[in-house]
Design a protein around this motif. Structure first.
Motif, PDB file in Angstrom:
ATOM      1  N   THR A   1       0.846  -1.199   0.000  1.00  0.00           N
ATOM      2  CA  THR A   1       0.000   0.000   0.000  1.00  0.00           C
ATOM      3  C   THR A   1       0.880   1.246   0.000  1.00  0.00           C
ATOM      4  O   THR A   1       2.052   1.204   0.393  1.00  0.00           O
ATOM      5  CB  THR A   1      -0.893   0.028   1.255  1.00  0.00           C
TER       6      THR A   1
ATOM      7  N   ASP B   1       3.209   4.534  -0.317  1.00  0.00           N
ATOM      8  CA  ASP B   1       4.569   4.653  -0.832  1.00  0.00           C
ATOM      9  C   ASP B   1       5.570   4.440   0.299  1.00  0.00           C
ATOM     10  O   ASP B   1       5.234   4.573   1.473  1.00  0.00           O
ATOM     11  CB  ASP B   1       4.774   6.006  -1.521  1.00  0.00           C
TER      12      ASP B   1
ATOM     13  N   ASP C   1       7.286   8.392  -3.163  1.00  0.00           N
ATOM     14  CA  ASP C   1       6.849   9.757  -3.417  1.00  0.00           C
ATOM     15  C   ASP C   1       8.004  10.540  -4.050  1.00  0.00           C
ATOM     16  O   ASP C   1       9.185  10.264  -3.773  1.00  0.00           O
ATOM     17  CB  ASP C   1       6.434  10.396  -2.091  1.00  0.00           C
TER      18      ASP C   1
ATOM     19  N   ASN D   1      -5.498  -1.673 -11.067  1.00  0.00           N
ATOM     20  CA  ASN D   1      -5.402  -0.219 -11.250  1.00  0.00           C
ATOM     21  C   ASN D   1      -5.821   0.573 -10.015  1.00  0.00           C
ATOM     22  O   ASN D   1      -6.103   1.771 -10.110  1.00  0.00           O
ATOM     23  CB  ASN D   1      -6.248   0.199 -12.456  1.00  0.00           C
ATOM     24  N   HIS D   2      -5.888  -0.089  -8.870  1.00  0.00           N
ATOM     25  CA  HIS D   2      -6.373   0.596  -7.668  1.00  0.00           C
ATOM     26  C   HIS D   2      -5.304   1.561  -7.142  1.00  0.00           C
ATOM     27  O   HIS D   2      -4.147   1.178  -6.995  1.00  0.00           O
ATOM     28  CB  HIS D   2      -6.733  -0.436  -6.607  1.00  0.00           C
ATOM     29  N   PRO D   3      -5.682   2.806  -6.856  1.00  0.00           N
ATOM     30  CA  PRO D   3      -4.677   3.794  -6.440  1.00  0.00           C
ATOM     31  C   PRO D   3      -4.009   3.491  -5.099  1.00  0.00           C
ATOM     32  O   PRO D   3      -2.914   3.987  -4.823  1.00  0.00           O
ATOM     33  CB  PRO D   3      -5.471   5.105  -6.356  1.00  0.00           C
ATOM     34  N   ASP D   4      -4.632   2.682  -4.242  1.00  0.00           N
ATOM     35  CA  ASP D   4      -4.035   2.372  -2.933  1.00  0.00           C
ATOM     36  C   ASP D   4      -2.941   1.308  -3.013  1.00  0.00           C
ATOM     37  O   ASP D   4      -2.199   1.125  -2.046  1.00  0.00           O
ATOM     38  CB  ASP D   4      -5.109   1.830  -1.974  1.00  0.00           C
TER      39      ASP D   4
ATOM     40  N   THR E   1       0.134  -1.143  -5.057  1.00  0.00           N
ATOM     41  CA  THR E   1       1.128  -1.359  -6.121  1.00  0.00           C
ATOM     42  C   THR E   1       1.580  -2.811  -6.075  1.00  0.00           C
ATOM     43  O   THR E   1       1.987  -3.306  -5.013  1.00  0.00           O
ATOM     44  CB  THR E   1       2.366  -0.461  -5.913  1.00  0.00           C
TER      45      THR E   1
END
Lengths: 343, 343
Positions: free
Chosen positions: B165, B167, B260, B301-304, B306
């Motif tokens: 989750t 960064d 980040d 593709n979920h932003p939370d 990777t």
């Protein structure tokens, strides 16, 4: 001697805990995950934590590390017993300076393991870290119990009888002897410490036991206490806690306070008032509880218990009834310093 | 300033905790008895403890006490979240030297209260004591969860996807800036610290958050991780823990490690390899988990989230796949020192 740095943090925990076995079916996940998991199997979960600091709670000059580990567990198990619950698991936090070798940690964990075995509790988690100075131990104990068995501090009613297990003041007298002999040693390291004949009070101080047996005894007697607390800070302080939570006062009879003959003779040897040592010394880890008057006959001649007083209306206050004179002496929460100064 | 001695031990705990409220129906008995009592209401009980020492885990030269209290709670809640459980209660142990006034303790407890409110956990017990030197905090966090939801470190299978989750590396870079500016201050107390522009990484270090939101997100996506851990010691170390418990290896793709832009630019400013900081820096408190390959479409593709790698057979080992070259670099558990030395 092996420096702690020879192990990584995780290797060290693994090394110290690999010989622990599990006694409780409620232990589902132990050391090795982000957290421990306990299956309470329908019971309530009872939790307590203590933090012990070198130089405040223990002096490594005369407290063996194995005893320290044992006692740290026992004092927390005593809190679980004081809720009339069954201890089941512990978590151990240790902050230690690098001046300790791994062998010192092994000694502490040997004491923890002994207590775990004696009380059938499982070590399920912990954290070991370095500190810039000294040793700090933190123990969290967990107990499980059916809700109807749990006894709080808050249930005492006026006229309830005040009962204590075992005898009091011994741990405090043991500490006095240890401190006296340690001072002698510091002044002259060639002097042999004079510990002979003090076995019982030294054991009360160095290797106390939690009264987990009392739950079973009370059940056999068909007694459920109306309130309960363990005697960690001295009888006087604990009575005031029961008073505060139960909203009653207590009358305590000086002549009833149970003490071992060695506690009394050692107090006299050191020019201390024995009863004041029992009232304010602490660390006895006996249980103090109240029972309904109707239960008097069930308990009156039982060797584990002494009826030391009774609850009164809150407005009547908390008093020690002096032996002989029947003088009312206010019970004081200030601890043993304040008491000893009264002599 | 008020000396701690102005309160007794019990008065102090009462004073520090009187404004705490309770959010959880499972909290039956809180501070004021021998132990806390929790009603698990049919759920499993998840428990974790951490011990934090001044000079080792925090430097009061640049860590505000309120942040310290907050972070100490958050790091334990993160361990509960890493079991996919819901945090519900905490116990707090504090050993403090008398050089701290009561106001300092109030600051620590203000931070603890803020974390309790933010994460809806109840402070149910604790122990406050003096220490001969420094400040040591011990937090025990408790969570409750239905057994079918709990995720261990041990369930990953070969071909599972490795997901993280948020960064990484930010908390470590924040620490580097704090230490740099603190050194400047020590050399010349008239110098103003240059903290401007570093907000995100300073907050990652000083006021981290636990990813308790991830449990809900995963549920909405209909994903149950096969294994999970929180990133407290750096991505590399956590991968090795999952490997050890799940008996699989992992391939981690350097180019996928989420960072980040401020983390990257600060690392470059300080001549550090950004990816190595993410791998070995620690304290990000993100969650690292594995999912079955079939769940790829739900998360891709979920932003939370990777996807940073995948599990392989244990014999294939744990490797970082270098960007560009595809060179296999063994993942190392030695922490950031060993990694940074490789540069």
């Amino acid at each position: 001697m092996t420096p702690i740095s020879a192990y990584g943090e995780f290797g060290l925990i693994k090394h110290l805990t690999e010989n622990f076995s599990f006694e409780n079916s409620s232990t589902e996940i132990s050391i090795g995950d982000d957290a421990a998991v306990i299956n309470p199997e329908g019971q309530m979960v009872v939790l307590t934590t203590d933090i012990l600091a070198e130089g405040v709670h223990f002096n490594l000059g005369y407290v063996p590390l194995k005893h320290l580990g044992y006692k740290a567990v026992v004092t927390n198990i005593s809190d679980i017993a004081a809720m009339n619950a069954t201890p089941t698991q512990i978590l151990v936090g240790l902050a230690i300076s690098n001046r300790f070798p791994v062998e010192a940690l092994e000694e502490i964990y040997a004491g923890i393991a002994l207590a775990c075995k004696r009380y059938k509790v499982d070590l399920v988690g912990g954290d070991t870290t370095s500190s810039t100075s000294g040793l700090v131990m933190s123990i969290t104990a967990i107990g499980l119990e059916n809700p109807e068995n749990i006894v709080k501090r808050s249930g005492a009613k006026a006229n309830d009888l005040l009962v204590v297990t075992g005898d009091l003041g011994g741990a405090y007298m043991g500490l006095q002897i240890l401190e006296r002999e340690h001072s002698v040693y510091l002044a002259n390291p060639n002097m042999q410490p004079e510990m002979e004949g003090y076995d019982y009070i030294l054991e009360r101080q160095l290797k106390p036991e939690a009264r987990t047996d009392i739950k079973k005894t009370l059940k056999e007697l068909d007694i459920k206490p109306t309130s309960m607390i363990d005697v960690s800070d001295g009888l006087s302080s604990e009575i005031l806690h029961l008073s505060d939570q139960s909203k009653v006062g207590f009358h305590l009879y000086e002549e009833k306070v149970p003490m071992d003959s060695l506690t009394i003779s050692t107090a006299e040897e050191l020019n201390l008032n024995p009863v004041m040592c029992a009232l304010s010394g602490g660390e006895d880890y006996e249980l103090l509880f109240t029972i309904a008057p109707k239960d008097f006959d069930k308990i009156k001649n039982h060797p584990d218990f002494t009826i030391v007083g009774h609850a009164v209306d809150l407005e009547q206050g908390n008093f020690l009834i002096a032996r002989g004179s029947n003088e009312l002496i206010p019970l004081n929460a200030q601890g043993w310093d304040a008491f000893l100064n009264r002599q």
